[in-house]
Design a protein around this motif. Sequence first.
Motif, PDB file in Angstrom:
ATOM      1  N   GLY A 143       0.778  -1.240   0.000  1.00  0.00           N
ATOM      2  CA  GLY A 143       0.000   0.000   0.000  1.00  0.00           C
ATOM      3  C   GLY A 143       0.801   1.277   0.000  1.00  0.00           C
ATOM      4  N   ALA A 144       1.944   1.303  -0.674  1.00  0.00           N
ATOM      5  CA  ALA A 144       2.774   2.510  -0.650  1.00  0.00           C
ATOM      6  C   ALA A 144       2.032   3.712  -1.219  1.00  0.00           C
ATOM      7  N   ASP A 145       1.287   3.499  -2.287  1.00  0.00           N
ATOM      8  CA  ASP A 145       0.517   4.592  -2.871  1.00  0.00           C
ATOM      9  C   ASP A 145      -0.898   4.628  -2.309  1.00  0.00           C
ATOM     10  N   ASP A 146      -1.526   3.465  -2.190  1.00  0.00           N
ATOM     11  CA  ASP A 146      -2.919   3.357  -1.731  1.00  0.00           C
ATOM     12  C   ASP A 146      -2.976   2.721  -0.343  1.00  0.00           C
ATOM     13  N   ASP A 147      -2.996   3.495   0.742  1.00  0.00           N
ATOM     14  CA  ASP A 147      -2.898   4.934   0.725  1.00  0.00           C
ATOM     15  C   ASP A 147      -1.784   5.409   1.666  1.00  0.00           C
ATOM     16  N   GLY A 148      -0.635   4.714   1.567  1.00  0.00           N
ATOM     17  CA  GLY A 148       0.502   5.205   2.342  1.00  0.00           C
ATOM     18  C   GLY A 148       0.882   6.618   1.953  1.00  0.00           C
ATOM     19  N   SER A 149       0.715   6.944   0.667  1.00  0.00           N
ATOM     20  CA  SER A 149       1.087   8.275   0.206  1.00  0.00           C
ATOM     21  C   SER A 149       0.205   9.355   0.828  1.00  0.00           C
ATOM     22  N   THR A 151      -1.468   9.099   3.619  1.00  0.00           N
ATOM     23  CA  THR A 151      -1.165   9.130   5.055  1.00  0.00           C
ATOM     24  C   THR A 151       0.082   9.960   5.316  1.00  0.00           C
ATOM     25  N   ALA A 152       1.109   9.759   4.491  1.00  0.00           N
ATOM     26  CA  ALA A 152       2.341  10.545   4.642  1.00  0.00           C
ATOM     27  C   ALA A 152       2.077  12.022   4.407  1.00  0.00           C
ATOM     28  N   ASN A 208      -9.270   4.356   8.811  1.00  0.00           N
ATOM     29  CA  ASN A 208      -9.070   3.036   8.227  1.00  0.00           C
ATOM     30  C   ASN A 208     -10.353   2.545   7.566  1.00  0.00           C
ATOM     31  N   THR A 247       4.481  -0.762  -4.030  1.00  0.00           N
ATOM     32  CA  THR A 247       5.597  -0.542  -3.103  1.00  0.00           C
ATOM     33  C   THR A 247       6.344   0.723  -3.496  1.00  0.00           C
ATOM     34  N   HIS A 269       5.915   4.983  -8.898  1.00  0.00           N
ATOM     35  CA  HIS A 269       5.847   5.716  -7.628  1.00  0.00           C
ATOM     36  C   HIS A 269       6.668   7.002  -7.757  1.00  0.00           C
TER      37      HIS A 269
END
Length: 214
Positions: free
Chosen positions: A15-21, A23-24, A53, A186, A192
């Motif tokens: 989930g780096a983009d969905d939705d780690g990005s 969140t960051a 979440n 990722t 990314h």
Amino acid sequence: MRPRPYDSGADPAPGADDDGSGTAGVMAAAECLRRLLDDGGTPTRSIRFVLCNAEEQALAGSKFSARAAAAAGDRIAGVFQMDMIAGRQRASAPTVEIHSGSSVAGPVATASDALGGRVARTVPLIDPAVTVQQVTGDADPAVGRSDHAGFHERGWAAVAVSEDLFSTPDGEPGNGTRQYRTPGDTLHDEDHSPDCAATVARSVTATALTLADL
């Protein structure tokens, strides 16, 4: 070749983009506000940072948050959501989508469009090379599909800002990540783009801080 579809029962969820990005982006906005306050800034409105979440489970987290805010009698001037902000295919034109379409007609839709307009005017100031796609009304494919929707239902202006994820009405495909909902989402995904994420996060943060008179 894209990897096989994500299997929630067997696969990790990077989930780096969905939705780690996104969140960051929220965390970076909070750090920005902290520094402004340390330098003596005083907003005229409260600013709340919320991480929800269970979006994929009928928007459970964000709808809970919206219900709680309504029960507390909160008065909300605007909700800015960042959802998938780091995807950009190589050699594609930088594009940001702003979604203000609402299933709630009337004042909510009008106020959400105005809020989206604020973001749309800010993006070129952050990065003049970026194209803005502001999507409203029934043509917005994000209506009811992301965490801003629960706030529309409670009567508040809300927008979702994202990478170029959706196709345009004339069928032009988006140029966001191709690893959407796969184990390939990722930081090593070739689609990314930290620069894309930074542009969205800066634009949303600047708009929100301006709304709070900072």
